[in-house]
Scaffold this motif. Sequence first.
Motif, short mmCIF file in Angstrom:
data_model
loop_
_atom_site.label_atom_id
_atom_site.label_comp_id
_atom_site.label_asym_id
_atom_site.label_seq_id
_atom_site.Cartn_x
_atom_site.Cartn_y
_atom_site.Cartn_z
N LEU A 1 0.14 0.84 -14.73
CA LEU A 1 0.91 1.25 -13.66
C LEU A 1 0.32 0.46 -12.20
CD1 LEU A 1 -0.94 4.84 -14.15
CD2 LEU A 1 0.97 4.35 -13.84
N SER A 2 -1.35 0.10 -12.76
CA SER A 2 -1.85 -0.49 -10.58
C SER A 2 -0.47 -1.79 -11.30
CB SER A 2 -2.74 -0.80 -11.12
OG SER A 2 -2.75 -2.53 -12.27
N TYR B 1 3.04 -0.79 -12.32
CA TYR B 1 3.94 -0.86 -11.75
C TYR B 1 3.82 -0.32 -10.02
CZ TYR B 1 7.70 2.70 -11.55
OH TYR B 1 8.60 3.01 -11.36
N THR B 2 2.49 0.54 -9.29
CA THR B 2 2.80 0.20 -7.99
C THR B 2 3.15 -0.93 -7.22
OG1 THR B 2 0.43 1.80 -9.01
CG2 THR B 2 0.81 2.04 -6.64
N HIS C 1 6.51 4.14 -4.71
CA HIS C 1 5.29 3.98 -4.78
C HIS C 1 3.57 4.83 -3.90
CE1 HIS C 1 2.25 0.51 -3.77
NE2 HIS C 1 2.04 1.28 -2.27
N LYS C 2 4.33 5.13 -3.16
CA LYS C 2 2.83 6.32 -2.77
C LYS C 2 2.93 7.29 -3.59
CE LYS C 2 2.32 9.59 1.39
NZ LYS C 2 3.17 10.52 2.32
N VAL D 1 3.16 7.32 -7.11
CA VAL D 1 2.34 6.29 -8.36
C VAL D 1 1.52 6.37 -7.92
CG1 VAL D 1 2.59 4.50 -9.65
CG2 VAL D 1 4.86 5.84 -9.49
N ALA D 2 0.72 5.73 -6.10
CA ALA D 2 -0.46 5.62 -6.04
C ALA D 2 -1.80 6.66 -6.11
CB ALA D 2 -0.03 4.58 -4.84
N THR E 1 -2.68 5.97 -9.60
CA THR E 1 -3.45 4.76 -9.39
C THR E 1 -4.41 4.39 -8.69
OG1 THR E 1 -0.73 4.04 -9.85
CG2 THR E 1 -2.65 2.56 -10.01
#
Length: 139
Positions: free
Chosen positions: A96-97, A99-100, A112-113, A115-116, A119
């Motif tokens: 996840l990190s 990918y983010t 990004h927002k 998924v973050a 994450t």
Amino acid sequence: MSDYLWEGVILVLPSVSVGLSGVFVLLGVWAIKIKKDIKLHRFFMTSAFILSFIFISSYILRHFMFGVKRYEGDFRNLYVVILSFHTFCATLNLPLSIYTIFLAFRRNFARHKKVAKITAPLWIITAITGWIVFFFLYL
């Protein structure tokens, strides 16, 4: 560097680096949410990612050099639950990190927002539970 000092550094470096990475993630969230400062956010999150790389490298090195440390205390069941939860979170957090950060580099900030939001808390939880595991094993 003496062997004793080197051993101490290798034993402590993973926990220090993962703890600091969690702090930098918190600072990165603060920088973007409160300060609205993209450059500061980027600095903190890049620092957190670098610290995580230092963590995983030093963690693997520690295990190659010193083997696996077994918990020998009175709270074995609690330790196993926390360790299992930590391992689960860490396993999710790694891809996840990456990918983010990938989404940020691709300038896909909307995704990004989203998924973050998963994450960042997972990263912080992983850092905290990593410290708890360290305390169980070494203190």
